[in-house]
Scaffold this active site. Structure first.
Site, short mmCIF file in Angstrom:
data_model
loop_
_atom_site.label_atom_id
_atom_site.label_comp_id
_atom_site.label_asym_id
_atom_site.label_seq_id
_atom_site.Cartn_x
_atom_site.Cartn_y
_atom_site.Cartn_z
N TYR A 41 0.83 -1.22 0.00
CA TYR A 41 0.00 0.00 0.00
C TYR A 41 0.86 1.27 0.00
CZ TYR A 41 -3.08 3.54 2.11
OH TYR A 41 -3.76 4.69 2.40
N ASN A 87 7.92 -9.69 -1.93
CA ASN A 87 7.58 -11.12 -2.14
C ASN A 87 6.10 -11.34 -2.47
OD1 ASN A 87 6.36 -10.64 0.29
ND2 ASN A 87 7.59 -12.08 1.49
N LEU A 88 5.34 -10.26 -2.51
CA LEU A 88 3.91 -10.29 -2.85
C LEU A 88 3.05 -11.08 -1.86
CD1 LEU A 88 3.94 -10.54 -6.79
CD2 LEU A 88 3.85 -8.50 -5.36
N LYS A 148 1.67 -9.77 0.58
CA LYS A 148 0.56 -8.82 0.77
C LYS A 148 0.43 -7.86 -0.39
CE LYS A 148 -0.98 -9.82 4.90
NZ LYS A 148 -2.38 -10.07 5.21
N ASP A 195 12.14 -12.26 -1.52
CA ASP A 195 11.87 -12.21 -0.08
C ASP A 195 13.11 -11.68 0.63
OD1 ASP A 195 11.43 -13.13 2.71
OD2 ASP A 195 9.72 -14.14 1.78
N TYR A 215 3.97 -6.02 17.39
CA TYR A 215 4.31 -5.25 16.19
C TYR A 215 5.12 -4.00 16.56
CZ TYR A 215 3.45 -1.82 12.50
OH TYR A 215 3.60 -0.85 11.55
N LYS A 257 9.23 -2.98 15.65
CA LYS A 257 9.70 -1.75 14.99
C LYS A 257 10.65 -0.98 15.90
CE LYS A 257 7.40 -1.93 11.06
NZ LYS A 257 7.92 -1.66 9.72
N1 LIG Z 1 -0.49 1.27 7.00
C1 LIG Z 1 -0.21 2.00 8.07
O1 LIG Z 1 -1.06 2.72 8.57
C2 LIG Z 1 1.17 1.97 8.66
C3 LIG Z 1 1.42 2.76 9.80
C4 LIG Z 1 2.68 2.74 10.37
C5 LIG Z 1 3.69 2.00 9.81
N2 LIG Z 1 3.45 1.25 8.71
C6 LIG Z 1 4.56 0.50 8.12
O2 LIG Z 1 4.68 0.87 6.76
C7 LIG Z 1 5.13 -0.24 5.99
C8 LIG Z 1 4.18 -0.47 4.82
O3 LIG Z 1 2.88 -0.69 5.32
P1 LIG Z 1 1.65 -1.00 4.35
O4 LIG Z 1 0.43 -0.61 5.04
O5 LIG Z 1 1.96 -0.46 3.00
O6 LIG Z 1 1.72 -2.59 4.34
P2 LIG Z 1 1.57 -3.62 3.13
O7 LIG Z 1 1.38 -4.95 3.75
O8 LIG Z 1 0.59 -3.14 2.14
O9 LIG Z 1 3.01 -3.55 2.44
C9 LIG Z 1 4.10 -4.29 2.90
C10 LIG Z 1 4.71 -4.97 1.70
O10 LIG Z 1 5.87 -5.71 2.12
C11 LIG Z 1 5.88 -6.94 1.45
N3 LIG Z 1 6.66 -7.85 2.31
C12 LIG Z 1 6.39 -8.24 3.58
N4 LIG Z 1 7.35 -9.06 4.03
C13 LIG Z 1 8.25 -9.18 3.03
C14 LIG Z 1 9.47 -9.90 2.90
N5 LIG Z 1 9.95 -10.67 3.87
N6 LIG Z 1 10.16 -9.80 1.74
C15 LIG Z 1 9.69 -9.01 0.72
N7 LIG Z 1 8.55 -8.32 0.79
C16 LIG Z 1 7.83 -8.40 1.94
C17 LIG Z 1 4.42 -7.33 1.30
O11 LIG Z 1 4.19 -8.24 0.24
C18 LIG Z 1 3.79 -5.98 1.04
O12 LIG Z 1 3.70 -5.70 -0.35
C19 LIG Z 1 5.24 -1.42 6.95
O13 LIG Z 1 6.58 -1.52 7.37
C20 LIG Z 1 4.36 -0.99 8.11
O14 LIG Z 1 4.79 -1.57 9.31
C21 LIG Z 1 2.21 1.22 8.12
O1 LIG Z 2 -13.01 -3.10 11.86
C1 LIG Z 2 -12.38 -2.30 12.56
C2 LIG Z 2 -11.03 -1.98 12.31
C3 LIG Z 2 -10.38 -1.11 13.16
N1 LIG Z 2 -11.03 -0.55 14.22
C4 LIG Z 2 -10.34 0.40 15.11
O2 LIG Z 2 -9.93 1.48 14.31
C5 LIG Z 2 -8.68 2.01 14.78
C6 LIG Z 2 -7.69 2.00 13.65
O3 LIG Z 2 -7.39 0.64 13.35
P1 LIG Z 2 -6.55 0.17 12.08
O4 LIG Z 2 -7.05 0.88 10.88
O5 LIG Z 2 -6.52 -1.31 12.09
O6 LIG Z 2 -5.11 0.77 12.36
P2 LIG Z 2 -4.16 0.59 13.64
O7 LIG Z 2 -4.39 -0.68 14.34
O8 LIG Z 2 -4.26 1.85 14.45
O9 LIG Z 2 -2.74 0.42 12.98
C7 LIG Z 2 -2.31 1.20 11.88
O10 LIG Z 2 -1.68 2.34 12.36
C8 LIG Z 2 -0.52 2.06 13.14
C9 LIG Z 2 0.05 3.39 13.57
O11 LIG Z 2 -0.83 4.07 14.43
C10 LIG Z 2 0.46 1.29 12.28
O12 LIG Z 2 1.62 1.03 12.97
C11 LIG Z 2 -0.13 0.00 11.77
O13 LIG Z 2 0.77 -0.65 10.90
C12 LIG Z 2 -1.39 0.31 11.03
O14 LIG Z 2 -2.03 -0.90 10.68
C13 LIG Z 2 -8.27 1.12 15.95
O15 LIG Z 2 -8.68 1.75 17.13
C14 LIG Z 2 -9.09 -0.16 15.75
O16 LIG Z 2 -9.40 -0.81 16.96
C15 LIG Z 2 -12.36 -0.86 14.47
O17 LIG Z 2 -12.95 -0.36 15.42
N2 LIG Z 2 -13.00 -1.72 13.63
#
Ligand SMILES: NC(=O)c1ccc[n+]([C@@H]2O[C@H](COP(=O)([O-])OP(=O)(O)OC[C@H]3O[C@@H](n4cnc5c(N)ncnc54)[C@H](O)[C@@H]3O)[C@@H](O)[C@H]2O)c1
Ligand SMILES: O=c1ccn([C@@H]2O[C@H](COP(=O)(O)OP(=O)(O)O[C@H]3O[C@H](CO)[C@@H](O)[C@H](O)[C@H]3O)[C@@H](O)[C@H]2O)c(=O)[nH]1
Length: 328
Positions: A11, A32-33, A35, A50, A140, A144
Site C-alpha cells: 500500500y 515477495n507479494l 501482501k 523475499d 508489532y 519496529k
Molecule cells: N499502513 C499503516 O497505517 C502503517 C502505519 C505505520 C507504519 N506502517 C509500516 O509501513 C510499511 C508499509 O505498510 P503497508 O500498510 O503499506 O503494508 P503492506 O502490507 O501493504 O506492504 C508491505 C509490503 O511488504 C511486502 N513484504 C512483507 N514481508 C516481506 C518480505 N519478507 N520480503 C519481501 N517483501 C515483503 C508485502 O508483500 C507488502 O507488499 C510497513 O513496514 C508498516 O509496518 C504502516
Molecule cells: O473493523 C475495525 C477496524 C479497526 N477498528 C479500530 O480502528 C482504529 C484503527 O485501526 P486500524 O485501521 O486497524 O489501524 P491501527 O491498528 O491503528 O494500525 C495502523 O496504524 C498504526 C500506527 O498508528 C500502524 O503502525 C499499523 O501498521 C497500522 O495498521 C483502531 O482503534 C481499531 O481498533 C475498528 O474499530 N474496527
C-alpha cells in the site's frame, strides 16, 4: 539515484515508489507479494523476492548498483501481532537484519525506514513528540522499536545513515486512482468502513466503546498516503545532503475516533453506514495523535491533504473503482 524500495508493491510502498520514479530516480521494487500486488508497481522495475533470501537481495543490490534503500517490507497488523509474535519478530527483525547486512557489505549507506506510532504505546500526553517515552502495547510495536535500536548500532559501527519515519495511520489513495489500499484480508478501519458502505462486507464492528476517549472509541491520527510518500523524498534528500540520522513522527496532529470516522464517511457518501459495538482488540492504545512539528521545521514537510474528508474521499474513489481486481 538507484533506489531499492522493499515492500514497494504494498500500500504505502507503491505510493512511495511512484513519487520516487516521478522525480527521476531509478527505482527497484523488491517484494515477495505476500501482501502486495504486482499491479501496484507502476513504472518501477519489479523483482519478486523475499528479504529472507539474502543471496537474491545481494544480487539485486549489486546488479542495480543500489545507492539508497527505502525499507517498508514488514508485517504490520497490530491484532495479528498479538497472536503470532514469532511471525512479527522473524520478518520485521530477522529478515530486516538481512537487508542491513547486505547494505553494509555493498557500502549502501542511506536508509529510510518505516516505523510506527505503535512504538509509543499508551501515550502519557498528546500530541506525541519524538522524545515521548516508548512503551509498545503490541509485538508489532516492539518489532519496529527493536529495529530502530538496531539502526542506532549500525550507524555507530558501520556509518549507516538513516531516517526512521514513525507513521501514524496511513489512509487514502493516490489522486490518479491508479493505486490505493488493497489488503486481503483487510483489517484497517477506513477501507472496512467503505467496504461496508459498498455492501461487500456484512458487518462493521467498533472495537470497544469503553476507552478513555471523548466518545469511548479509539482515537487515531489519519495521514494521507501521498503526504506520507512526500516525507520519504524529503528524508532521503536530507540524508544525501549530509543530515544526521534521526527519527520523525508523521501525522496531521488531529485525532478522530472510530465513531467519527464512520460518521464522516457516512456524511461524505450520503448514507448511514451501520456499525455494531464489538470487544476491544488486543494491542490497541486508546489515543494516538502525532506532533509532526519536527519534520515540518527541519525538512519543511507540509501535508497537502490533511482533512479527514479528503482522505476518505480519495479512498472512496479508489474502492468504488474496484481496487486492483474489481473487489478489493
Ligand atoms: N499502513 C499503516 O497505517 C502503517 C502505519 C505505520 C507504519 N506502517 C509500516 O509501513 C510499511 C508499509 O505498510 P503497508 O500498510 O503499506 O503494508 P503492506 O502490507 O501493504 O506492504 C508491505 C509490503 O511488504 C511486502 N513484504 C512483507 N514481508 C516481506 C518480505 N519478507 N520480503 C519481501 N517483501 C515483503 C508485502 O508483500 C507488502 O507488499 C510497513 O513496514 C508498516 O509496518 C504502516
Ligand atoms: O473493523 C475495525 C477496524 C479497526 N477498528 C479500530 O480502528 C482504529 C484503527 O485501526 P486500524 O485501521 O486497524 O489501524 P491501527 O491498528 O491503528 O494500525 C495502523 O496504524 C498504526 C500506527 O498508528 C500502524 O503502525 C499499523 O501498521 C497500522 O495498521 C483502531 O482503534 C481499531 O481498533 C475498528 O474499530 N474496527
Amino acid at each position: 539515484m538507484n533506489i531499492l524500495v522493499t515492500g514497494g508493491a504494498g500500500y504505502i510502498g507503491s505510493h512511495v515508489a511512484k513519487k520516487l520514479n516521478n522525480i527521476g530516480h531509478h527505482v527497484v521494487v523488491y517484494d515477495n507479494l505476500v501482501k502486495g500486488h504486482r499491479e501496484a508497481v507502476l513504472t518501477a522495475k519489479f523483482v519478486k523476492g523475499d528479504l529472507a533470501d539474502k543471496k537474491l537481495l545481494n544480487e539485486v543490490m549489486q546488479s542495480e548498483e543500489i545507492e539508497a534503500v527505502v525499507h517498508l517490507a514488514a508485517h504490520s497488523i497490530v491484532g495479528e501481532s498479538m497472536e503470532k509474535p514469532g511471525k512479527y519478530f522473524q520478518n520485521n527483525l530477522s529478515n530486516g537484519l538481512n537487508l542491513l547486512e547486505v547494505m553494509v557489505s555493498n557500502n549502501v549507506a542511506y536508509l529510510v525506514f518505516s516505523s510506527t506510532a505503535a512504538v509509543y504505546g499508551e501515550p502519557q500526553e498528546v500530541p506525541i513528540t519524538e522524545d515521548h517515552p516508548t512503551n509498545p502495547a503490541s509485538t508489532y510495536g516492539d518489532s519496529k522499536l527493536f529495529f530502530e535500536k538496531i539502526l542506532e548500532r549500525y550507524q555507530q559501527i558501520h556509518g549507516l545513515k538513516y531516517v526512521s519515519l514513525r507513521y501514524f495511520n496511513a489512509a487514502g489513495a493516490d489522486h490518479s486512482g491508479e493505486i490505493g489500499e488493497a489488503h486481503s484480508p483487510e483489517t484497517h478501519l477506513i477501507p472496512i468502513v467503505l467496504q461496508k458502505a459498498l455492501g461487500i462486507r456484512d458487518k462493521l464492528y467498533i472495537f470497544g466503546d469503553d476507552y478513555p476517549s471523548r466518545d469511548g472509541s479509539c482515537i487515531r491520527d489519519y495521514i494521507h498516503v501521498e503526504d506520507l510518500a512526500d516525507a520519504h523524498i524529503l528524508a532521503l534528500d536530507g540524508l544525501i545532503d549530509g543530515m544526521d540520522s534521526r527519527i520523525y513522527n508523521l501525522g496531521n496532529g488531529e485525532g478522530y475516533s472510530v465513531k467519527e470516522v464512520i460518521e464522516t464517511a457516512s456524511a461524505l457518501i450520503g448514507k448511514e453506514i451501520e456499525a455494531e459495538i464489538g470487544p476491544r482488540r488486543a494491542g490497541d492504545p486508546a489515543v494516538l495523535v502525532a506532533s509532526s512539528q519536527k519534520i515540518r521545521e527541519e525538512l519543511g514537510w507540509k501535508p497537502k491533504y490533511a482533512a479527514l474528508e479528503t482522505i476518505i474521499e480519495t479512498a472512496w474513489k479508489w474502492h468504488k473503482g474496484g481496487g486492483f481486481n474489481g473487489n478489493d
